[in-house]
Design a protein around this motif. Structure first.
Motif, PDB file in Angstrom:
ATOM      1  N   ILE A  37      -2.794  -1.147  18.099  1.00  0.00           N
ATOM      2  CA  ILE A  37      -3.975  -1.643  17.100  1.00  0.00           C
ATOM      3  C   ILE A  37      -4.540  -3.127  17.590  1.00  0.00           C
ATOM      4  O   ILE A  37      -3.737  -3.862  17.408  1.00  0.00           O
ATOM      5  N   ILE A  38      -5.843  -3.283  18.006  1.00  0.00           N
ATOM      6  CA  ILE A  38      -6.105  -4.240  18.342  1.00  0.00           C
ATOM      7  C   ILE A  38      -7.051  -4.964  17.373  1.00  0.00           C
ATOM      8  O   ILE A  38      -8.401  -4.227  17.332  1.00  0.00           O
ATOM      9  N   ASP A  39      -6.703  -5.933  16.592  1.00  0.00           N
ATOM     10  CA  ASP A  39      -7.648  -5.936  15.139  1.00  0.00           C
ATOM     11  C   ASP A  39      -8.413  -7.386  15.367  1.00  0.00           C
ATOM     12  O   ASP A  39      -7.903  -8.459  15.710  1.00  0.00           O
ATOM     13  N   ASP A  40      -9.798  -7.203  15.334  1.00  0.00           N
ATOM     14  CA  ASP A  40     -10.582  -8.529  15.319  1.00  0.00           C
ATOM     15  C   ASP A  40     -11.060  -8.856  14.182  1.00  0.00           C
ATOM     16  O   ASP A  40     -12.175  -9.369  13.976  1.00  0.00           O
ATOM     17  N   SER A  41     -10.655  -8.369  13.016  1.00  0.00           N
ATOM     18  CA  SER A  41     -11.131  -8.764  11.679  1.00  0.00           C
ATOM     19  C   SER A  41     -11.020 -10.265  11.413  1.00  0.00           C
ATOM     20  O   SER A  41      -9.850 -11.011  12.035  1.00  0.00           O
ATOM     21  N   HIS A  42     -11.461 -10.742  10.601  1.00  0.00           N
ATOM     22  CA  HIS A  42     -11.426 -12.362  10.429  1.00  0.00           C
ATOM     23  C   HIS A  42      -9.936 -12.839   9.787  1.00  0.00           C
ATOM     24  O   HIS A  42      -9.851 -13.947   9.712  1.00  0.00           O
ATOM     25  N   ASP A  43      -9.501 -11.592   9.189  1.00  0.00           N
ATOM     26  CA  ASP A  43      -8.124 -11.864   8.351  1.00  0.00           C
ATOM     27  C   ASP A  43      -7.195 -10.734   9.106  1.00  0.00           C
ATOM     28  O   ASP A  43      -7.553 -10.135   9.810  1.00  0.00           O
ATOM     29  N   ASP A  44      -5.916 -11.053   8.590  1.00  0.00           N
ATOM     30  CA  ASP A  44      -4.965  -9.987   9.317  1.00  0.00           C
ATOM     31  C   ASP A  44      -4.292  -9.252   7.993  1.00  0.00           C
ATOM     32  O   ASP A  44      -3.101  -8.701   8.166  1.00  0.00           O
ATOM     33  N   LYS A  45      -5.194  -8.901   7.161  1.00  0.00           N
ATOM     34  CA  LYS A  45      -4.821  -8.059   5.998  1.00  0.00           C
ATOM     35  C   LYS A  45      -3.928  -6.677   6.626  1.00  0.00           C
ATOM     36  O   LYS A  45      -3.267  -6.279   5.906  1.00  0.00           O
ATOM     37  N   LEU A  46      -4.744  -6.352   7.840  1.00  0.00           N
ATOM     38  CA  LEU A  46      -4.202  -5.172   8.121  1.00  0.00           C
ATOM     39  C   LEU A  46      -2.768  -5.270   8.743  1.00  0.00           C
ATOM     40  O   LEU A  46      -1.846  -4.098   8.537  1.00  0.00           O
ATOM     41  N   GLY A  47      -2.582  -6.094   9.195  1.00  0.00           N
ATOM     42  CA  GLY A  47      -1.200  -6.382   9.671  1.00  0.00           C
ATOM     43  C   GLY A  47      -0.290  -6.502   8.841  1.00  0.00           C
ATOM     44  O   GLY A  47       0.804  -6.111   8.742  1.00  0.00           O
ATOM     45  N   ASP A  48      -0.681  -7.096   7.648  1.00  0.00           N
ATOM     46  CA  ASP A  48       0.089  -7.285   6.303  1.00  0.00           C
ATOM     47  C   ASP A  48       0.285  -5.597   5.690  1.00  0.00           C
ATOM     48  O   ASP A  48       1.636  -5.494   5.481  1.00  0.00           O
TER      49      ASP A  48
END
Length: 240
Positions: A37-48
């Motif tokens: 998963i390559i996440d370009d969101s402004h925060d890393d809530k997805l990672g959390d």
């Protein structure tokens, strides 16, 4: 049964409400798969969220959003670095691409000895659901222009539901990414693989416009894609 090792890449931008279910669906439909998963969101809530729920994926959060094409290039390079993969798949995070098609597509890809398989929205038995008239017109126009400007006989240059061979990924990561960082990379990849006589095929696909979240497609992206296509036409024969 397919025993090839598969790297599956999902570029994400503000897809917090989709990814957990998508990962579950992918793993229930495809064996021997490692998800990137390559996440370009402004925060890393997805990672959390992924950590909290112990969801087994390779997660990369990029500090700055650099476009869907750039995210795929990043993921392809990372998966090559890790190594051991035979097949590389890309798909969107919003369920517009049906995970139930994955196993069928991989088998078709292997049976036909392809280097790139595109899930096409425009073959005879394909279907598009829940798309606005403006999006349909833009997509049709973009593919008409790509097919005629680039003189390559494919029906869908802009759908990001694809399967790549290892040798095509090695070529792509060495050559592509110089036209732009958005959807134009999808067309650039087709040009490079065509110029090098790689085997490209298409398969019918069911495309469902997102039911959750918000699309990242906007006017700026559309204009950039058209200019990128014109640039690609000018340098087409130099891309090796």
């Amino acid at each position: 049964m397919n025993m090839k090792k598969i790297a599956l890449l999902i570029p994400t931008l503000n897809e917090l409400e989709n990814v957990e279910n998508l990962v579950r669906e992918i793993k229930s439909n495809l064996n021997n798969v490692t998800i990137f998963i390559i996440d370009d969101s402004h925060d890393d809530k997805l990672g959390d969220l992924l950590n909290k729920k112990n969801i087994d994926v390779n997660y990369f959060h990029r500090e700055k959003s650099s476009g869907r094409g750039s995210a795929i290039m990043f993921g392809l390079k990372k998966s090559l670095e890790i190594g051991g993969f035979d097949i590389f798949v890309e798909m969107d995070a919003d369920f517009s691409h049906d995970p139930k098609e994955l196993n069928r597509n991989v088998n078709f890809f292997l049976k036909n000895n392809l280097d790139l398989l595109i899930g096409s929205r425009y073959l005879e038995n394909s279907e598009i659901e829940n798309w606005s008239l403006s999006r349909r017109i833009f997509s049709k126009l973009a593919n008409f222009l790509a097919r005629n400007l680039l003189q390559i006989n494919l029906t869908d240059f802009t759908n990001g539901f694809r399967i790549y061979s290892k040798r095509s990924v090695e070529k792509i990561t060495n050559v592509c990414g110089n036209i732009g960082d958005g959807f134009i990379i999808l067309s650039e990849i087709i040009v490079v693989l065509t110029n090098n006589n790689f085997n490209i095929g298409e398969i019918e696909s069911y495309f469902l416009n997102r039911e959750r979240g918000k699309s990242s497609v906007n006017l700026k992206l559309i204009v950039a894609s058209f200019f990128g296509l014109l640039k690609l036409r000018l340098i087409k024969n130099k891309l090796k």
